[in-house]
Design an enzyme around this catalytic site. Structure first.
Site, short mmCIF file in Angstrom:
data_model
loop_
_atom_site.label_atom_id
_atom_site.label_comp_id
_atom_site.label_asym_id
_atom_site.label_seq_id
_atom_site.Cartn_x
_atom_site.Cartn_y
_atom_site.Cartn_z
N LEU A 39 3.55 1.05 10.26
CA LEU A 39 4.15 1.22 8.93
C LEU A 39 3.85 0.00 8.06
O LEU A 39 4.74 -0.77 7.73
CB LEU A 39 5.67 1.39 9.04
CG LEU A 39 6.21 2.62 9.72
CD1 LEU A 39 7.73 2.59 9.77
CD2 LEU A 39 5.73 3.87 9.01
N PRO A 40 2.59 -0.19 7.67
CA PRO A 40 2.31 -1.31 6.77
C PRO A 40 3.05 -1.11 5.46
O PRO A 40 3.16 0.01 4.96
CB PRO A 40 0.79 -1.25 6.58
CG PRO A 40 0.36 0.08 7.06
CD PRO A 40 1.41 0.59 7.99
N HIS A 41 3.58 -2.22 4.91
CA HIS A 41 4.38 -2.09 3.69
C HIS A 41 4.35 -3.37 2.89
O HIS A 41 4.06 -4.44 3.42
CB HIS A 41 5.83 -1.71 4.02
CG HIS A 41 6.49 -2.66 4.98
ND1 HIS A 41 6.35 -2.55 6.34
CD2 HIS A 41 7.27 -3.74 4.77
CE1 HIS A 41 7.03 -3.51 6.93
NE2 HIS A 41 7.60 -4.27 5.99
N ALA A 42 4.65 -3.22 1.59
CA ALA A 42 4.66 -4.37 0.70
C ALA A 42 5.52 -4.08 -0.52
O ALA A 42 5.68 -2.93 -0.92
CB ALA A 42 3.23 -4.69 0.24
#
Length: 157
Positions: free
Chosen positions: A66-69
């Site tokens: 779950l890459p997130h920014a």
């Protein structure tokens, strides 16, 4: 509460994408998120996702990441989801390679919302029968329906 189905569209879902590294997977996801919102350039999204990965892998385990920014310049949360043709090393805590990558980009001020969405996504992707169905789905529309139906079955809490 923001619904996962409101963050993503079938146009931001892709099946059997050929990527050979975490970096390339994040590039593909950045391009997909940027394609939906010209206010966010793909390279800026990529830089934010990479910066977040340097703090610690967003690999959840069991083949899911779950890459997130959080970013300035957007006023809504946006997501993209890919299934890779071959699982890739993502430095997940369980050391398993990843083939389901769900990227989330939210406005900088979405502190609580960001955490709520991530918790919901973690709950969703910990559902192993759902993950199996996502891996077996034939196309982006089918994957979108699985995500939407899972959330509907949980009820909006």
């Amino acid at each position: 509460m923001i619904k996962i189905a409101d963050l993503i569209t079938p146009e931001r879902i892709a099946c059997d994408i050929q990527v050979t590294s975490k970096k390339r997977g994040l590039e593909v996801l950045s391009d997909m998120v940027a394609g939906s919102d010209s206010a966010l350039p793909a390279n800026a999204i990529f830089d934010k996702l990479i910066s977040r990965e340097k703090l610690g892998s967003t690999g959840l385990g069991h083949g899911v990441a779950l890459p997130h920014a959080r970013m300035d310049g957007n006023d809504t949360a946006t997501a993209a989801f890919i299934r890779t043709s071959e699982a890739i090393d993502f430095d997940a805590f369980d050391n398993e390679p990843v083939d389901l990558l769900f990227a989330l980009v939210v406005p900088e001020h979405f502190t609580d919302e960001h955490l709520q969405i991530l918790a919901r996504l973690a709950e969703m992707f910990s559902d192993q029968p759902l993950c199996r169905r996502l891996r077996d789905a034939n196309d982006a529309d089918a994957m979108y329906e699985l995500l939407r139906d899972w959330e509907a079955a949980q009820g909006s809490t």
